[in-house]
Design an enzyme around this catalytic site. Sequence first.
Site, PDB file in Angstrom:
ATOM      1  CE1 TYR A   3      -3.691   2.634   1.067  1.00 41.65           C
ATOM      2  CE2 TYR A   3      -2.038   3.682   2.119  1.00 41.65           C
ATOM      3  CZ  TYR A   3      -2.804   3.778   1.279  1.00 41.65           C
ATOM      4  OH  TYR A   3      -3.714   4.846   1.449  1.00 41.65           O
ATOM      5  CD  GLU A  34      -6.318   4.480  -1.042  1.00 41.83           C
ATOM      6  OE1 GLU A  34      -6.401   4.591   0.701  1.00 41.83           O
ATOM      7  OE2 GLU A  34      -6.918   4.428  -1.904  1.00 41.83           O
TER       8      GLU A  34
END
Length: 385
Positions: free
Chosen positions: A108, A196
């Site tokens: 991530y 993101e």
Amino acid sequence: MKIHEYQAKEILRQYQVAVPSGHVATTADQTERMATELGGKVVIKAQIHAGGRGKGGGVKLATSPEEARQAASEILGMQLITHQTGPEGQKVKQVLVEKASDIERELYLGITLDRAQSKPLVMASQEGGMEIEEVAATTPEKILKETVDPSVGLQAFQATRLAFGLGFEGKQVRQAASFILSLYKAYVDADCSLVEVNPLVTTADGQLLALDAKIDIDDNALFRHPDSAEMRDLDEEEELEVEAAKYDLNYIKLDGNIGCMVNGAGLAMATMDIIKLSGAEPANFLDVGGGASAETVENGFRILLSDPNVKAILINIFGGIVRCDRVAAGVIEARKNIEVNVPIVVRLAGTNADVAAEMLENSAMDFAVGHGLKDAAALVKATIQ
């Protein structure tokens, strides 16, 4: 402003952030042709402004162009329901056809604004593929953070520290650090409020790819980015919010049944709180701004009454920049021009509030005047019982 995944990846490509090869399609025929061009094994991904698409059936792996066509025919036109769309779901009008990747690890990486420090914050975790909120709630120690001084930007040593924290070794440390620095440059140059990449993947041949990408662009900076402004998809936005924006009204639709019309964002938040404390539920956030002219109030009424869930309206105005009697005149005038078939409670405080209350009571219109915010909330709740 939210944009689609394929649009986010177009922006990332401009900053040399590695993303899989892919194209957007609106028909099953286009999907089949694109799958052939990409080598046959592809992923078909629904393009809507919501996460959780895979769990809702909006992401499918195809091992041949024929399978890709079938997957696209199933996804296109579907009402995709995820935890972010609500029970009504969102209709899928386009898909991203993307070359499948041989995934080795999922990580991530995200960049947003830390409002407490007024600085950009880079977050990374080895828990890729999971929602970062879930990771933060269950295993917060697995989230790595680097706060960035905006006057100097993200430094190479910070990116390298994150790369080591993600478990990279050897040549991949430099590759990962370069990836992070490029992502930060995209975040700054495109005036993003969020970038993101989830998941960021390493492939079997040692490459790093942004397998998924989410970008939110700061609305206040769109004047600097006409190309980005063209990416706005009004079909993905709440219809009443789009309509309100035409009149420069700050409106957000909620799930309750008490329509709120307030001047000032802080007062609007407090109004929603007091409605909930009274046992009712606000139907919206609506800030009509400091002017609150008759035209503004009338447009506000139109937006509120367009929501079939609204059963009563609470108007809460503080007369600071604008006098209360002027607002009252606007409310009365707007009420004459619009058919209002729900109860209205008005609470006015500040300059000439007593004059405004008298005007409303003498207007021969069906207003209830609240004397104080608590009283107004109780009155409006009583009208829907």
